[in-house]
Design an enzyme around this catalytic site. Structure first.
Site, PDB file in Angstrom:
ATOM      1  CB  SER A  53     -20.404  41.795  28.483  1.00  0.00           C
ATOM      2  OG  SER A  53     -21.806  41.752  28.877  1.00  0.00           O
ATOM      3  CB  SER A 104     -22.959  44.093  30.937  1.00  0.00           C
ATOM      4  OG  SER A 104     -21.806  43.203  31.014  1.00  0.00           O
ATOM      5  CE  LYS A 146     -24.131  41.458  26.166  1.00  0.00           C
ATOM      6  NZ  LYS A 146     -24.420  42.198  27.523  1.00  0.00           N
TER       7      LYS A 146
HETATM    8  N1  GLN Z   1     -18.435  42.859  34.022  1.00  0.00           N
HETATM    9  C1  GLN Z   1     -19.087  41.834  34.882  1.00  0.00           C
HETATM   10  C2  GLN Z   1     -18.568  40.566  34.724  1.00  0.00           C
HETATM   11  O1  GLN Z   1     -17.749  40.333  34.190  1.00  0.00           O
HETATM   12  C3  GLN Z   1     -20.545  42.269  34.519  1.00  0.00           C
HETATM   13  C4  GLN Z   1     -20.951  41.436  33.209  1.00  0.00           C
HETATM   14  C5  GLN Z   1     -22.451  41.833  32.923  1.00  0.00           C
HETATM   15  O2  GLN Z   1     -23.214  42.619  33.536  1.00  0.00           O
HETATM   16  N2  GLN Z   1     -23.048  40.777  32.090  1.00  0.00           N
HETATM   17  O3  GLN Z   1     -19.324  39.750  35.220  1.00  0.00           O
END
Ligand code: GLN
Length: 533
Positions: A171, A195, A95
């Protein structure tokens, strides 16, 4: 079976046994990327052709030279009779939120589009040291802020390999998609509120958020430092165990990394689940949305097929010998998202202060007359809308006078959420769980553009995952079926602190009992009908 379909475990075994050359594995992965991935996401990538619309677009950088060099080294080590490592010759994507020397590390943001880190993140370093081949950097929501990959400054954003009209989740969407599309066997993601697990569930792969501190955060561009966890995405639990084994353990350069000895995840993986206590909680049967007028929580049932899959999976685990404990109360689950909203924004705003156009990254090209103008223009041009929104929120929530109402309050809620887990796992408590079994997400993957822009809906796609980030406990998602539209459904196993071994073992047992189920034979759209060399 083609090379790219092999598990990480099999690749490493064959490479070490001299049955397979790491260079051939790297070449096969590169060929698969060329076949299915399409144009890499870029800052000026906009509309694409109909053909490109059907591609995966997981990668924003393919590090062909690096992968081939690493493969050469592995093959040489094998030829010399040396131990080539746990991940000898295993293709991995990273990532693009981890610093890797020799790559641009963008966080999928214009702000870091020119950033070449002078060092490599500890988890990536450890993967390389164990013989992994780094195939490239994969797309994500900008600075990991999102649940669909659509907020990346690098477009086209990643598509879901099961149906390219759908999002891969986020993400770590590029990570999940690259594993599902068999471009790599493993991917390194991060999980702050879900994420790793949400995109893994959306793309039909395995995703593990380890216990907070089990894997070093050094070299990870921080989002919310008290919640961030690096972790593996893979196509089965054995591969997740293998990758965790390679990365876990104390890092003297990360003071929040745990000094606790690392368990041997692989040796316990195959043990049965007889007598293990697995809980189900009614508090995970619904999603709770706040009504902003009244402050009350509005309850909405989760997708029917997700619910059915969860209970059917529990029956299968019971068949394997586990004891299912129903009605485990997790009463603070409903407050996970509101508390996360506050804590993550405050920490994000603080972490993002460093991007100012002075030390590294993007700097405005406009003429400026003073330092604050340089800051202002750099940040206005460098950050996308989601990042700005979070900075504004974080600044507001942590402003003097608001702190007691929001941040301090959210920390108290966080402590209550942790209490729910402490009670559920207590060895002499009412429930004495080894793991809690829940859905990973309330719905399967949504269509592109269907939720993007609706902050509330996007946020609540993490309702089932965020509590384990608050509590710091480990959580694993594994594929458990498909919905009527053929989209993957994930189930989640949440364990007690540092009990990755147990949730991996239960996940592995589930893979065994569900081995012959019809849904397991279905392949992602981008792989179905393919002709493989
Ligand atoms: N979807 C969540 C957010 O928008 C989690 C993102 C993450 O775990 N980095 O913050």
């Amino acid at each position: 079976m083609s090379l790219t379909s092999l598990s990480a475990f099999e690749v490493a075994r064959k490479v070490k046994a001299g049955e397979l050359k790491a260079v051939d594995v790297a070449e096969a992965a590169l060929a698969q990327i060329r076949a299915v991935d399409g144009l890499p996401g870029s800052l000026d990538g906009g509309a694409v052709s109909a053909d490109e619309e059907k591609k995966v677009h997981a990668f924003i950088q393919v590090t062909e030279k690096m992968a081939l060099e690493q493969a050469e080294k592995v093959d040489q080590a094998v030829a010399r009779g040396e131990d080539a490592g746990l991940l000898a010759g295993v293709p991995i994507s990273i990532k693009d939120i981890f610093c890797v020397e020799g790559t641009t590390t963008t966080a999928a943001s214009r702000m870091l589009s020119n950033f070449r880190p002078p060092y490599t993140a500890t988890p990536v370093r450890r993967l390389i040291d164990q013989g992994a081949l780094i195939l490239g950097k994969v797309n994500l929501d900008e600075f990991t802020f999102g649940s669909s990959n659509e907020s990346s400054a690098y477009q086209p954003a990643t598509n879901n390999p099961w149906n390219t009209d759908h999002v891969p989740g986020g993400s770590s969407g590029g990570s999940a998609a690259s594993v599902a599309a068999e471009e790599v066997a493993l991917s390194l993601g991060t999980d702050t509120g879900g994420s790793i697990r949400q995109p893994a569930a959306f793309c039909g792969v395995v995703g593990l958020k380890p216990t907070y501190g089990r894997v070093s955060r050094l070299g990870l561009i921080a989002f919310s430092s008290s919640l961030d966890c690096p972790g593996p995405l893979s196509r089965n639990t054995r591969d997740a165990a293998l990758m965790l084994q390679a990365m876990a353990g104390v890092d003297p350069k990360d003071s929040t990394s745990s000094t606790r000895a690392v368990d041997d995840y692989l040796s316990t993986l195959g043990q049965d689940v007889k007598g293990l206590r697995i809980g189900l909680s009614p508090d995970y049967d619904a999603v709770y949305y706040p009504n902003f007028e009244t402050g009350e929580l509005h309850k909405e049932a989760i997708q029917k097929e997700v619910h059915e899959t969860l209970y059917r999976s529990a029956e299968l685990l019971a068949k394997a010998g586990a004891e299912i404990v129903e009605n485990v109360p997790m009463p603070n689950t409903a407050y996970g998202i509101p508390a996360y909203f506050v804590i993550s924004r405050v920490e994000a705003a603080s972490n993002l202060h460093r991007f100012d156009g002075v030390k590294y990254g993007y700097r405005t090209e406009s003429a400026v007359s003073n330092l604050s103008e340089l800051y202002r223009l750099t940040r206005a041009e460098g950050f996308g809308p989601q990042v700005k929104l979070r900075i504004l929120m974080g600044m507001y929530l942590s402003a003097a006078g608001h702190d007691a109402d929001y941040y301090t309050h959210a920390q108290k809620v966080r402590a209550l959420i942790r209490q729910d887990f402490v009670r559920a796992f207590e060895p002499d408590g009412d429930h004495r769980l080894d793991a809690l079994l829940t859905p990973t997400t309330a719905t399967t993957s949504f269509k592109r553009k269907a939720v993007f822009g609706n902050s509330l809906l996007m946020q609540y796609s993490d309702q089932m995952t965020v509590s384990s980030n608050h509590a710091g406990v480990p959580a694993l998602t594994i594929p458990a079926g498909l919905d009527e539209a053929g989209l993957p459904i994930g189930i989640q196993l949440i364990g007690n602190d540092f009990r990755e071994d147990l949730i991996l073992r239960i996940g592995h047992a589930f893979e065994q009992v569900s081995r012959d189920e019809a849904w397991r034979k279905v392949r992602p759209q981008v792989l179905a009908g393919e002709v493989k060399a």
